[in-house]
Scaffold this motif. Structure first.
Motif, PDB file in Angstrom:
ATOM      1  N   LEU A   5       0.833  -1.201   0.000  1.00 42.28           N
ATOM      2  CA  LEU A   5       0.000   0.000   0.000  1.00 42.28           C
ATOM      3  C   LEU A   5       0.867   1.250   0.000  1.00 42.28           C
ATOM      4  O   LEU A   5       1.873   1.310   0.714  1.00 42.28           O
ATOM      5  N   PRO A   6       0.476   2.276  -0.762  1.00 43.02           N
ATOM      6  CA  PRO A   6       1.180   3.552  -0.674  1.00 43.02           C
ATOM      7  C   PRO A   6       0.878   4.207   0.673  1.00 43.02           C
ATOM      8  O   PRO A   6      -0.049   3.813   1.394  1.00 43.02           O
ATOM      9  N   THR A   7       1.649   5.218   1.018  1.00 39.96           N
ATOM     10  CA  THR A   7       1.509   5.885   2.313  1.00 39.96           C
ATOM     11  C   THR A   7       0.081   6.352   2.568  1.00 39.96           C
ATOM     12  O   THR A   7      -0.440   6.184   3.678  1.00 39.96           O
ATOM     13  N   SER A  17      -2.650  10.225   9.956  1.00 36.82           N
ATOM     14  CA  SER A  17      -2.321  11.072   8.809  1.00 36.82           C
ATOM     15  C   SER A  17      -1.093  10.544   8.074  1.00 36.82           C
ATOM     16  O   SER A  17      -0.298   9.781   8.632  1.00 36.82           O
ATOM     17  N   LYS A  18      -0.954  10.980   6.822  1.00 33.44           N
ATOM     18  CA  LYS A  18       0.259  10.654   6.073  1.00 33.44           C
ATOM     19  C   LYS A  18       1.476  11.210   6.806  1.00 33.44           C
ATOM     20  O   LYS A  18       2.518  10.565   6.852  1.00 33.44           O
ATOM     21  N   ALA A  19       1.327  12.398   7.404  1.00 34.24           N
ATOM     22  CA  ALA A  19       2.434  13.022   8.132  1.00 34.24           C
ATOM     23  C   ALA A  19       2.889  12.153   9.305  1.00 34.24           C
ATOM     24  O   ALA A  19       4.081  12.090   9.609  1.00 34.24           O
ATOM     25  N   PHE A  20       1.948  11.465   9.958  1.00 31.88           N
ATOM     26  CA  PHE A  20       2.308  10.564  11.058  1.00 31.88           C
ATOM     27  C   PHE A  20       3.257   9.483  10.551  1.00 31.88           C
ATOM     28  O   PHE A  20       4.282   9.202  11.186  1.00 31.88           O
ATOM     29  N   LEU A  21       2.926   8.878   9.418  1.00 32.57           N
ATOM     30  CA  LEU A  21       3.776   7.825   8.867  1.00 32.57           C
ATOM     31  C   LEU A  21       5.116   8.384   8.389  1.00 32.57           C
ATOM     32  O   LEU A  21       6.154   7.740   8.550  1.00 32.57           O
ATOM     33  N   GLU A  22       5.102   9.573   7.811  1.00 33.19           N
ATOM     34  CA  GLU A  22       6.352  10.193   7.374  1.00 33.19           C
ATOM     35  C   GLU A  22       7.251  10.480   8.566  1.00 33.19           C
ATOM     36  O   GLU A  22       8.462  10.228   8.519  1.00 33.19           O
ATOM     37  N   ARG A  23       6.692  10.993   9.668  1.00 29.80           N
ATOM     38  CA  ARG A  23       7.476  11.241  10.884  1.00 29.80           C
ATOM     39  C   ARG A  23       8.000   9.929  11.463  1.00 29.80           C
ATOM     40  O   ARG A  23       9.128   9.858  11.943  1.00 29.80           O
ATOM     41  N   ASP A  24       7.165   8.886  11.426  1.00 31.83           N
ATOM     42  CA  ASP A  24       7.587   7.587  11.941  1.00 31.83           C
ATOM     43  C   ASP A  24       8.802   7.070  11.165  1.00 31.83           C
ATOM     44  O   ASP A  24       9.758   6.578  11.771  1.00 31.83           O
ATOM     45  N   ARG A  25       8.776   7.195   9.859  1.00 32.95           N
ATOM     46  CA  ARG A  25       9.925   6.751   9.045  1.00 32.95           C
ATOM     47  C   ARG A  25      11.163   7.561   9.393  1.00 32.95           C
ATOM     48  O   ARG A  25      12.260   7.022   9.526  1.00 32.95           O
ATOM     49  N   TRP A  26      11.004   8.851   9.552  1.00 35.98           N
ATOM     50  CA  TRP A  26      12.135   9.732   9.834  1.00 35.98           C
ATOM     51  C   TRP A  26      12.719   9.441  11.222  1.00 35.98           C
ATOM     52  O   TRP A  26      13.933   9.492  11.419  1.00 35.98           O
ATOM     53  N   ALA A  27      11.847   9.100  12.177  1.00 41.20           N
ATOM     54  CA  ALA A  27      12.276   8.933  13.567  1.00 41.20           C
ATOM     55  C   ALA A  27      12.747   7.523  13.907  1.00 41.20           C
ATOM     56  O   ALA A  27      13.130   7.275  15.041  1.00 41.20           O
ATOM     57  N   GLY A  28      12.699   6.596  12.980  1.00 40.86           N
ATOM     58  CA  GLY A  28      13.209   5.271  13.285  1.00 40.86           C
ATOM     59  C   GLY A  28      12.265   4.138  12.966  1.00 40.86           C
ATOM     60  O   GLY A  28      12.541   2.996  13.268  1.00 40.86           O
ATOM     61  N   ALA A  29      11.137   4.425  12.400  1.00 35.49           N
ATOM     62  CA  ALA A  29      10.217   3.440  11.837  1.00 35.49           C
ATOM     63  C   ALA A  29       9.793   2.331  12.792  1.00 35.49           C
ATOM     64  O   ALA A  29      10.314   1.231  12.768  1.00 35.49           O
TER      65      ALA A  29
END
Length: 65
Positions: A5-7, A17-29
């Protein structure tokens, strides 16, 4: 094979939100993701389901496992 699935759809599935997933990836997934090529990010449906199962708590005072 699990569906990728895409983000935007992963966010919809999780109710975030998409931003939540983007922050999660940036912060260590905490939520596993797959890089396809140099820019595309995808989430396996099976990983999203596993993440949801890991979040089950029996009380609000229960910390992360």
């Amino acid at each position: 094979m699990s569906q990728l699935l895409p983000t935007s759809l992963a966010a919809e599935y999780l109710g975030v939100s998409k931003a939540f997933l983007e922050r999660d990836r940036w912060a260590g997934a905490r939520i596993p993701f797959i890089k396809v090529g140099s820019r595309a990010v995808r989430y396996r449906l099976s990983d999203l389901e596993a993440y949801v199962e890991q979040q089950v708590r029996l009380s609000t005072s229960q910390g992360a496992c």
